[in-house]
Design an enzyme around this catalytic site. Structure first.
Site, PDB file in Angstrom:
ATOM      1  N   SER A   1       0.846  -1.196   0.000  1.00 34.44           N
ATOM      2  CA  SER A   1       0.000   0.000   0.000  1.00 34.44           C
ATOM      3  C   SER A   1       0.877   1.239   0.000  1.00 34.44           C
ATOM      4  CB  SER A   1      -0.895   0.012   1.244  1.00 34.44           C
ATOM      5  OG  SER A   1      -0.108   0.208   2.418  1.00 34.44           O
ATOM      6  N   LYS A   2       0.227   2.400  -0.001  1.00 37.02           N
ATOM      7  CA  LYS A   2       0.962   3.663  -0.016  1.00 37.02           C
ATOM      8  C   LYS A   2       1.843   3.815   1.219  1.00 37.02           C
ATOM      9  CE  LYS A   2      -2.295   6.256  -2.896  1.00 37.02           C
ATOM     10  NZ  LYS A   2      -3.199   7.433  -2.976  1.00 37.02           N
ATOM     11  N   ARG A   3       1.491   3.128   2.293  1.00 39.68           N
ATOM     12  CA  ARG A   3       2.321   3.200   3.506  1.00 39.68           C
ATOM     13  C   ARG A   3       3.706   2.606   3.278  1.00 39.68           C
ATOM     14  NH1 ARG A   3      -2.647   1.671   5.512  1.00 39.68           N
ATOM     15  NH2 ARG A   3      -2.028  -0.525   5.537  1.00 39.68           N
ATOM     16  N   ASP A   4       3.818   1.778   2.239  1.00 38.15           N
ATOM     17  CA  ASP A   4       5.113   1.166   1.935  1.00 38.15           C
ATOM     18  C   ASP A   4       5.952   2.047   1.021  1.00 38.15           C
ATOM     19  OD1 ASP A   4       4.638  -1.436   3.268  1.00 38.15           O
ATOM     20  OD2 ASP A   4       3.030  -1.581   1.788  1.00 38.15           O
ATOM     21  N   GLY A   5       5.474   3.241   0.743  1.00 39.97           N
ATOM     22  CA  GLY A   5       6.227   4.161  -0.113  1.00 39.97           C
ATOM     23  C   GLY A   5       5.656   4.177  -1.510  1.00 39.97           C
TER      24      GLY A   5
END
Length: 482
Positions: free
Chosen positions: A249-253
């Site tokens: 997800s976006k939390r992973d960059g």
């Protein structure tokens, strides 16, 4: 039968790597079978859909080489078709108007929660009389359209990746909303419904998508049956996971294809890596291949059920292999936008031969295209900053004299060649009776500001061509004596 597959991204965000990987699998399957790859833009979410996201999706697919055969088709331009299909189900008694208010639905969910039950609609308005419908409408209630789902129905399909799949109608949450509330007509048709209408209309034979869509498949199969259509085959590919095993997800960059592009990944390297995210070629030792080569071997019998963990190191390695094997002229074209974005000044036409020499010098050291920005900075700057090691080298005994000897020798060399550069170094070693290592280290520190870097002679030749070697040598001499 001609294989017909589709990629159906939603323009509510940039092209995600998960969607792109689904696109890769669709493309490979279509090409393997000589079929058609169709692009459909699912933009019925009018509030969140944006034209800039549509353009991002189209550009990303083109950049990856996922050329489509038909489309792009836009769902927002097909609303009449969907509304006709909704009316068809209403006329046949397979769907009905539901007037349950949001407050009533919330009360139902709370009661089910209190009893420890899974939330589901209780189908309370399935069999309203005309008088009851009229009474609700007289109250000013709007209606959604629900499709009837029988609780005792078993829905079974053979998934090309996961094998036999089975769902009970009672697990689908009650009668399904297929169109939003509307005071008149059938309202805005919803995802699960329009997907089926489109697939029937476009004669899709295989639906290839991520496993997060499995829960939708049972509902969609019931809709195919309701329209008397041939049900396509389904293949649900594993999700792309982060290193902790959760969905990427976006939390992973970085997750969007345009972000990967900005980070300096080549289209060939990225699409090669995405092909390996969940699929393995028959020759397990083969890791580098084009889309066309992969298409010859692709099949769902080699697609894994387990999630595919995203491995940055593997992607970097694959990317570096493509960079190292890219012809200099093409690699120069790829690097110029990164240099321009960094603000480096050059004339792409007049300076082209020099730029290609620079690319030849650094290409084998690149992992990502963007690495060229830092690696070539010293060739685009009038001066360089001295590192601690570089400054220490310039302070060594004999360093200033060595550099002065090089400057003197350069006066007789208006244009350096590799041979003349080597001759100057030999001359200084001989005249000053010093070791060659002192000359080379001092020269490198003066020209580049450090004691490590790309090939020294080639770096010197490049700097000499643009007149930066003598000013740097002169400055270094001053630095070594302070």
């Amino acid at each position: 039968m001609t294989v017909r597959v589709r990629l159906a991204p939603s323009p509510t965000g940039s092209l995600h790597i998960g969607t792109a990987r689904t696109g890769v699998f669709n493309w490979l399957f279509a090409r393997h079978h000589g079929g058609k790859f169709i692009l459909r833009i699912e933009d019925t979410d009018l509030e969140r859909s944006r034209p800039e996201y549509t353009e991002n999706i189209l550009q990303g697919l083109r950049w990856l080489g996922l050329n489509w055969d038909e489309g792009p088709f836009f769902q927002s331009q097909r609303l009449d078709l969907y509304k006709q299909a909704v009316q068809q189900l209403l006329d046949r008694g397979l769907a009905y108007r539901c007037y349950t208010t949001p407050e009533e639905l919330e009360a139902l969910r709370e009661a089910q929660k209190a009893r420890g039950e899974a939330p589901r609609y209780d189908n309370r308005h399935r069999n309203l009389t005309p008088e009851q419908r009229a009474a609700f409408e007289a109250e000013g209630r709007s209606s959604v359209i629900r499709f009837k789902i029988e609780d005792d129905r078993e829905i079974v399909w053979n998934d090309l990746v996961r094998g036999k799949m089975s769902w009970r109608g009672s697990d689908l949450g009650g009668d399904m909303v297929i169109a939003r509330a509307s005071e008149e007509g059938s309202g805005q048709p919803l995802y699960n419904f329009v997907v089926v209408v489109d697939d029937i209309d476009m004669q899709i034979t295989h639906v290839i998508r991520g496993e997060d869509h499995i829960a939708n498949t049972a509902k969609q199969i019931l809709l195919y049956e309701a329209f008397g259509a041939k049900i396509p085959e389904f293949a649900h590919a594993p999700l792309i996971l982060n290193k902790e095993g959760r969905k990427l997800s976006k939390r992973d960059g970085v997750t969007s294809i345009s972000d990967f592009q900005q980070m300096g990944f080549t289209a060939e390297g990225l699409v090669n890596y995405m092909t390996l995210l969940g699929w393995s070629p028959p020759d397990s030792t083969q890791e580098i291949f084009t889309l066309e080569a992969a298409a010859k071997e692709f099949g769902f019998e080699r697609v894994n059920k387990a999630g595919a963990k995203f491995d940055w190191d593997k992607l970097d390695w694959l990317n570096s292999q493509y960079i190292h094997n890219t012809p200099v002229d093409k690699l120069t074209d790829l690097l110029i936008p990164y240099w321009e974005a960094a603000g480096y000044k050059f004339d792409g036409g007049r300076d082209r031969p020099w730029l290609e020499q620079l690319v030849t010098l650094i290409s084998q050291s690149l992992t990502r295209l963007v690495d060229a920005v830092a690696m070539s900075q010293l060739f685009f700057s009038d001066t360089v900053e001295f590192s601690d090691e570089g400054n220490a080298q310039l302070k060594q005994e004999g360093s200033a004299a060595v550099l002065e000897g090089i400057v003197t020798a350069l006066q007789n060399q208006p244009q350096l060649s590799e041979e003349s550069a080597q001759d100057i170094i030999k001359q200084v070693v001989k005249e000053q009776k010093v070791k060659k290592g002192l000359v080379m280290r001092s020269l490198r520190a003066a020209l580049t500001g450090d004691v490590h870097g790309p090939d020294l002679i080639q770096s010197w030749l490049l700097l000499n061509q643009i007149g930066l070697d003598r000013p740097r040598l002169t400055r270094a001499i001053t630095e070594s004596r302070e």
